[in-house]
Design an enzyme around this catalytic site. Structure first.
Site, PDB file in Angstrom:
ATOM      1  N   ARG A 149     -62.014  11.764 -25.413  1.00  0.00           N
ATOM      2  CA  ARG A 149     -61.837  10.570 -24.696  1.00  0.00           C
ATOM      3  C   ARG A 149     -60.518  10.894 -23.724  1.00  0.00           C
ATOM      4  O   ARG A 149     -59.550  11.368 -24.287  1.00  0.00           O
ATOM      5  CB  ARG A 149     -61.803   9.335 -25.470  1.00  0.00           C
ATOM      6  CG  ARG A 149     -63.067   8.915 -26.154  1.00  0.00           C
ATOM      7  CD  ARG A 149     -63.046   7.998 -27.043  1.00  0.00           C
ATOM      8  NE  ARG A 149     -64.151   7.475 -27.864  1.00  0.00           N
ATOM      9  CZ  ARG A 149     -64.451   7.550 -29.122  1.00  0.00           C
ATOM     10  NH1 ARG A 149     -63.466   8.537 -29.652  1.00  0.00           N
ATOM     11  NH2 ARG A 149     -65.462   7.585 -29.726  1.00  0.00           N
ATOM     12  N   LYS A 174     -60.837   6.010 -31.087  1.00  0.00           N
ATOM     13  CA  LYS A 174     -61.211   4.639 -30.791  1.00  0.00           C
ATOM     14  C   LYS A 174     -61.334   3.994 -32.170  1.00  0.00           C
ATOM     15  O   LYS A 174     -61.901   4.685 -33.175  1.00  0.00           O
ATOM     16  CB  LYS A 174     -62.837   4.835 -30.339  1.00  0.00           C
ATOM     17  CG  LYS A 174     -63.143   3.301 -29.668  1.00  0.00           C
ATOM     18  CD  LYS A 174     -64.443   3.548 -28.968  1.00  0.00           C
ATOM     19  CE  LYS A 174     -64.888   2.256 -28.567  1.00  0.00           C
ATOM     20  NZ  LYS A 174     -66.135   2.507 -27.708  1.00  0.00           N
ATOM     21  N   HIS A 240     -64.544  11.321 -18.047  1.00  0.00           N
ATOM     22  CA  HIS A 240     -65.830  11.067 -18.978  1.00  0.00           C
ATOM     23  C   HIS A 240     -66.996  12.018 -18.619  1.00  0.00           C
ATOM     24  O   HIS A 240     -67.789  12.383 -19.570  1.00  0.00           O
ATOM     25  CB  HIS A 240     -65.808   9.576 -19.057  1.00  0.00           C
ATOM     26  CG  HIS A 240     -65.183   9.272 -20.214  1.00  0.00           C
ATOM     27  ND1 HIS A 240     -63.908   8.849 -20.342  1.00  0.00           N
ATOM     28  CD2 HIS A 240     -65.673   8.628 -21.629  1.00  0.00           C
ATOM     29  CE1 HIS A 240     -63.575   8.361 -21.441  1.00  0.00           C
ATOM     30  NE2 HIS A 240     -64.517   8.198 -22.323  1.00  0.00           N
ATOM     31  N   ARG A 243     -66.560  14.996 -20.814  1.00  0.00           N
ATOM     32  CA  ARG A 243     -66.844  14.620 -22.257  1.00  0.00           C
ATOM     33  C   ARG A 243     -68.275  14.633 -22.373  1.00  0.00           C
ATOM     34  O   ARG A 243     -68.897  15.201 -23.251  1.00  0.00           O
ATOM     35  CB  ARG A 243     -66.219  13.349 -22.714  1.00  0.00           C
ATOM     36  CG  ARG A 243     -66.728  12.672 -24.090  1.00  0.00           C
ATOM     37  CD  ARG A 243     -65.794  11.350 -24.298  1.00  0.00           C
ATOM     38  NE  ARG A 243     -66.415  10.631 -25.363  1.00  0.00           N
ATOM     39  CZ  ARG A 243     -66.184  10.824 -26.450  1.00  0.00           C
ATOM     40  NH1 ARG A 243     -65.687  11.741 -27.081  1.00  0.00           N
ATOM     41  NH2 ARG A 243     -66.515  10.038 -27.482  1.00  0.00           N
ATOM     42  N   HIS A 266     -68.202   9.263 -32.819  1.00  0.00           N
ATOM     43  CA  HIS A 266     -68.731   8.197 -32.720  1.00  0.00           C
ATOM     44  C   HIS A 266     -68.961   7.528 -33.913  1.00  0.00           C
ATOM     45  O   HIS A 266     -69.473   8.321 -34.900  1.00  0.00           O
ATOM     46  CB  HIS A 266     -70.219   8.480 -32.016  1.00  0.00           C
ATOM     47  CG  HIS A 266     -70.444   8.703 -30.751  1.00  0.00           C
ATOM     48  ND1 HIS A 266     -71.196   9.447 -30.024  1.00  0.00           N
ATOM     49  CD2 HIS A 266     -69.243   8.389 -29.837  1.00  0.00           C
ATOM     50  CE1 HIS A 266     -70.935   9.227 -28.628  1.00  0.00           C
ATOM     51  NE2 HIS A 266     -69.951   8.782 -28.328  1.00  0.00           N
ATOM     52  N   TYR A 275     -77.543  10.934 -25.722  1.00  0.00           N
ATOM     53  CA  TYR A 275     -77.502  12.618 -25.158  1.00  0.00           C
ATOM     54  C   TYR A 275     -78.913  13.225 -25.591  1.00  0.00           C
ATOM     55  O   TYR A 275     -79.232  14.280 -24.763  1.00  0.00           O
ATOM     56  CB  TYR A 275     -76.398  13.289 -25.637  1.00  0.00           C
ATOM     57  CG  TYR A 275     -75.107  12.663 -25.252  1.00  0.00           C
ATOM     58  CD1 TYR A 275     -74.458  12.989 -24.010  1.00  0.00           C
ATOM     59  CD2 TYR A 275     -74.112  12.248 -26.210  1.00  0.00           C
ATOM     60  CE1 TYR A 275     -73.346  12.435 -23.553  1.00  0.00           C
ATOM     61  CE2 TYR A 275     -72.987  11.395 -25.802  1.00  0.00           C
ATOM     62  CZ  TYR A 275     -72.488  11.500 -24.264  1.00  0.00           C
ATOM     63  OH  TYR A 275     -71.512  10.977 -24.135  1.00  0.00           O
TER      64      TYR A 275
END
Length: 306
Positions: A149, A174, A240, A243, A266, A275
């Site tokens: 990120r 995150k 992003h 990414r 995640h 994805y």
């Protein structure tokens, strides 16, 4: 106790920064969100955080939706309120969390934009013409190599990289989560090249400005804009996208969604599954162009006969 800058809000922001270790832009965003909600409450003559009811939060969310505020922004509004009230509950300042069960409007599903392999090669293989461009290419290589990120990239320090083992440590992921991700060989070479020419400042930051300061997220975006403009790239590119391209290309090659989930950091595989939709779009495109029973293939064949 109304006022967005009251003691409770200040303590909450300190908690976010010092204990949760959230990125500074996240803390600033939450502060802005709480100030906006406090203004709404004041207009409704609700002057205490303890007086806010679930119905007040619902009406606020409905008003935001009516003002055509995006679903993504409204979800962040709710996230800020829920997090704030969890903190107030924990510190025994309120008895309930009025935002807990309030739902945000459903957002339309939009697939992230990605670059194909050739486009990525065009961005990463171009020759750097200055010290700052050497730094920039190292950053972009690292984005695509490790799927970071933007907030994670700017918080990297020298000590987070292990060239011998071929991985890097993400300490500020995150939600404060840490993880290790592979460091690709080309990214390693690009970073070593940057470290050889990096100005000598007493800072632990991996990527710094010419003045020796840790780069901001905004600066990285501007440098990427400048780089693709120099290359006459015909598409808007944001950090992003690198990414997203990492995730899409890796999933397309490996078909291992759990591994991609772990690499991206995640918390839920459901987030990573977007994805798989991108991968399906690619397969559908190939089918449309090649399969004899597909509509596009038939149309192409018919035109060739005319």
């Amino acid at each position: 106790m109304y006022v967005a800058e009251d003691e409770a809000v200040n303590l909450f922001l300190r908690y976010l920064r010092e204990e949760k270790r959230v990125a500074e832009h996240t803390a600033i965003s939450y502060q802005s969100d709480l100030r906006r909600f406090a203004d709404y409450c004041k207009a409704k003559d609700i002057l205490q955080w303890t007086d806010v009811q679930a119905s007040d939060v619902r009406q606020y969310i409905a008003a935001r939706h009516k003002d055509r505020i995006s679903s993504k922004t409204i979800r962040r509004d709710l996230a800020a309120l829920r997090s704030f009230y969890r903190f107030l509950l924990k510190s025994n300042r309120v008895a309930v969390n009025p935002a807990l069960h309030v739902k945000a409007p459903k957002a339309p599903k939009r697939l992230p934009k990605v670059l194909d392999v050739d486009q990525m090669a065009g961005i990463l293989d171009a020759e750097a013409g200055s010290v700052l461009e050497i730094r920039d290419v190292a950053m972009f290589e690292l984005f695509y190599s490790s799927g970071l990120r933007l907030s994670e990239l700017v918080m990297l320090d020298d000590v987070d990289l292990d060239f011998a083992e071929g991985f890097l440590r993400v300490r500020f992921g995150k939600g404060g989560k840490q993880r290790q991700v592979p460091l690709g060989s080309k990214a390693a070479v690009a970073i070593k090249t940057w470290l050889k020419v990096r100005p000598d400042f007493s800072t632990p930051a991996l990527f710094i400005s010419s003045a020796g300061r840790r780069l901001s997220q905004r600066t990285v975006q501007l440098r990427l804009n400048r780089w693709v403009a120099k290359l006459d790239f015909d598409e808007h590119v944001h950090p992003h996208m690198l990414r997203h391209s990492f995730a899409s290309h890796l999933l397309e090659s490996s078909q291992d969604i759990r591994a991609v989930q772990e690499l991206l950091g995640h918390s839920s595989v459901a987030t990573t599954q977007i994805y798989t939709h991108l991968d399906f779009q690619h397969l559908a495109s190939v089918y449309d162009k090649a399969h004899p029973r597909s509509r596009k293939a038939r149309e192409s064949e018919e035109k060739s006969r005319e």
